[in-house]
Design a protein around this motif. Structure first.
Motif, PDB file in Angstrom:
ATOM      1  N   PRO A  96      51.489  29.442  -2.330  1.00  7.54           N
ATOM      2  CA  PRO A  96      50.359  29.146  -3.221  1.00  7.54           C
ATOM      3  C   PRO A  96      50.166  27.666  -3.495  1.00  7.54           C
ATOM      4  N   ASP A  97      51.276  26.944  -3.671  1.00 13.30           N
ATOM      5  CA  ASP A  97      51.192  25.517  -3.978  1.00 13.30           C
ATOM      6  C   ASP A  97      52.326  24.825  -3.237  1.00 13.30           C
ATOM      7  N   LEU A  98      51.989  24.180  -2.144  1.00 10.87           N
ATOM      8  CA  LEU A  98      53.025  23.596  -1.293  1.00 10.87           C
ATOM      9  C   LEU A  98      53.762  22.461  -1.995  1.00 10.87           C
ATOM     10  N   SER A  99      53.094  21.759  -2.898  1.00 13.30           N
ATOM     11  CA  SER A  99      53.716  20.608  -3.565  1.00 13.30           C
ATOM     12  C   SER A  99      54.874  21.008  -4.468  1.00 13.30           C
ATOM     13  N   THR A 100      54.920  22.269  -4.893  1.00  8.81           N
ATOM     14  CA  THR A 100      55.996  22.728  -5.771  1.00  8.81           C
ATOM     15  C   THR A 100      56.927  23.735  -5.099  1.00  8.81           C
ATOM     16  N   ASP A 101      56.723  23.980  -3.813  1.00  8.72           N
ATOM     17  CA  ASP A 101      57.522  24.972  -3.087  1.00  8.72           C
ATOM     18  C   ASP A 101      58.755  24.293  -2.502  1.00  8.72           C
ATOM     19  N   PRO A 102      59.963  24.734  -2.892  1.00  8.45           N
ATOM     20  CA  PRO A 102      61.186  24.056  -2.445  1.00  8.45           C
ATOM     21  C   PRO A 102      61.670  24.483  -1.062  1.00  8.45           C
ATOM     22  N   ARG A 103      61.016  25.453  -0.457  1.00 12.07           N
ATOM     23  CA  ARG A 103      61.484  25.964   0.825  1.00 12.07           C
ATOM     24  C   ARG A 103      61.174  24.992   1.970  1.00 12.07           C
ATOM     25  N   TRP A 104      61.952  25.118   3.042  1.00 11.45           N
ATOM     26  CA  TRP A 104      61.705  24.428   4.313  1.00 11.45           C
ATOM     27  C   TRP A 104      61.882  22.919   4.264  1.00 11.45           C
ATOM     28  N   GLY A 105      62.748  22.453   3.399  1.00  8.40           N
ATOM     29  CA  GLY A 105      63.182  21.068   3.434  1.00  8.40           C
ATOM     30  C   GLY A 105      62.062  20.040   3.419  1.00  8.40           C
ATOM     31  N   ASP A 106      62.111  19.113   4.397  1.00 10.36           N
ATOM     32  CA  ASP A 106      61.192  17.975   4.431  1.00 10.36           C
ATOM     33  C   ASP A 106      59.779  18.366   4.833  1.00 10.36           C
ATOM     34  N   TYR A 107      59.630  19.583   5.379  1.00  9.63           N
ATOM     35  CA  TYR A 107      58.299  19.998   5.830  1.00  9.63           C
ATOM     36  C   TYR A 107      57.275  19.936   4.705  1.00  9.63           C
ATOM     37  N   GLY A 108      57.617  20.443   3.527  1.00 12.17           N
ATOM     38  CA  GLY A 108      56.665  20.523   2.423  1.00 12.17           C
ATOM     39  C   GLY A 108      56.086  19.177   2.048  1.00 12.17           C
ATOM     40  N   LYS A 109      56.935  18.197   1.854  1.00 10.30           N
ATOM     41  CA  LYS A 109      56.479  16.866   1.452  1.00 10.30           C
ATOM     42  C   LYS A 109      55.564  16.261   2.509  1.00 10.30           C
ATOM     43  N   ARG A 110      55.951  16.382   3.768  1.00  3.37           N
ATOM     44  CA  ARG A 110      55.165  15.782   4.841  1.00  3.37           C
ATOM     45  C   ARG A 110      53.848  16.509   5.046  1.00  3.37           C
ATOM     46  N   ALA A 111      53.844  17.826   4.860  1.00  4.45           N
ATOM     47  CA  ALA A 111      52.598  18.581   5.001  1.00  4.45           C
ATOM     48  C   ALA A 111      51.624  18.236   3.878  1.00  4.45           C
ATOM     49  N   VAL A 112      52.152  18.051   2.658  1.00  2.91           N
ATOM     50  CA  VAL A 112      51.300  17.646   1.535  1.00  2.91           C
ATOM     51  C   VAL A 112      50.673  16.281   1.827  1.00  2.91           C
ATOM     52  N   GLU A 113      51.441  15.386   2.424  1.00  2.00           N
ATOM     53  CA  GLU A 113      50.909  14.076   2.794  1.00  2.00           C
ATOM     54  C   GLU A 113      49.791  14.196   3.821  1.00  2.00           C
ATOM     55  N   MET A 114      49.801  15.274   4.598  1.00  2.00           N
ATOM     56  CA  MET A 114      48.745  15.526   5.571  1.00  2.00           C
ATOM     57  C   MET A 114      47.537  16.211   4.937  1.00  2.00           C
TER      58      MET A 114
END
Length: 262
Positions: A96-114
């Motif tokens: 629902p909200d990738l910025s607060t989802d702790p799963r999948w390590g570095d993927y979340g932060k980098r995907a939010v940047e995209m």
């Protein structure tokens, strides 16, 4: 009234998918239509793609636009992400909200940047086996893929797997693999052409993809044919052929990479 319009729109989408497959074009055309329909389930339109196994690795088979391919490629690079988890486990993965989802390590932060705000990955299963994952990436705001959109995506995926299952029953396995290989070959040629255009036009990947698509539409040519022509004209050589399609599903090794650490 709004609910009625939603049902009518979904019914139209499903009928168009059936007509694409049953009218005789390739499986590639059917999957492209599926990806485009899934992207339009969200307003404003999201990005959508279909991930499968190819040459022993997860690969993007088709996408609605270049953005979906870029998010998929980020997951392949990190070895973690919702589409990989869906493909490995056969589970529906709702973010629902990738910025607060702790799963999948570095993927979340980098995907939010995209620009990714939320996503939904739904398995496409045939005879109890996950053959692909349908991924929808929302860019407008978190939770834009709500319960209504999720339900529509599930119905769409169910219809798609029924149609694919129908194709499997009536097409020899070797022919099915050949069509999947053709679709992946087209993806490879398009990516090569994007790289060539980026260097020639000094633009980013999204702009290069739009140049390809515009030329394809204006000249009534398939996107892969336009891409192949550009590569041949600029480099003097035809596109490089990708590796052959692999029908095996290395579920165990992928599960280890796609499951977030404790």
């Amino acid at each position: 009234m709004a609910a009625d319009r939603t049902v009518d729109a979904l019914t139209t989408t499903l009928r168009s998918l059936e007509s694409v497959l049953l009218s005789g074009p390739s499986l590639e055309d059917f999957l492209l239509t599926l990806a485009g329909s899934a992207a339009r389930l969200v307003e404003p339109s999201a990005s959508s793609g279909i991930t499968t196994y190819y040459d022993g690795n997860p690969r993007t088979l088709v996408t609605s636009d270049r953005r979906a391919a870029q998010v998929d490629e980020l997951q392949y690079e990190t070895g973690l992400g919702p589409c990989l988890h869906c493909l490995a486990t056969g589970e529906i993965v709702d973010v629902p909200d990738l910025s607060t989802d702790p799963r999948w390590g570095d993927y979340g932060k980098r995907a939010v940047e995209m620009g990714v705000q939320c996503s939904l990955s739904v398995p496409l299963m045939v005879d109890g086996h996950t053959v692909a994952a349908l991924n929808i990436y929302g860019y407008d705001q978190p939770r834009s893929i709500g319960p209504e959109q999720q339900q529509r995506a599930l119905v769409l995926a169910d219809q798609a797997t029924s149609a694919i299952g129908f194709a499997v029953r009536f097409v020899k396995q070797t022919e099915m693999a050949e069509q999947l290989e053709q679709a992946m070959a087209a993806r490879s040629v398009i990516d090569q052409a994007i790289g060539v255009l980026m260097g020639q036009q000094r633009c980013d990947a999204n702009t290069a993809f739009e140049l390809l698509r515009t030329h394809s539409q204006n000249n009534n040519q398939k996107l892969r044919d336009v891409a192949a022509g550009i590569i041949t004209r600029i480099t003097g050589h035809p596109p490089t052929a990708p590796a052959q399609f692999e029908t095996g599903n290395p579920r165990d090794s992928l599960s280890r990479r796609s499951t977030p650490p404790e």
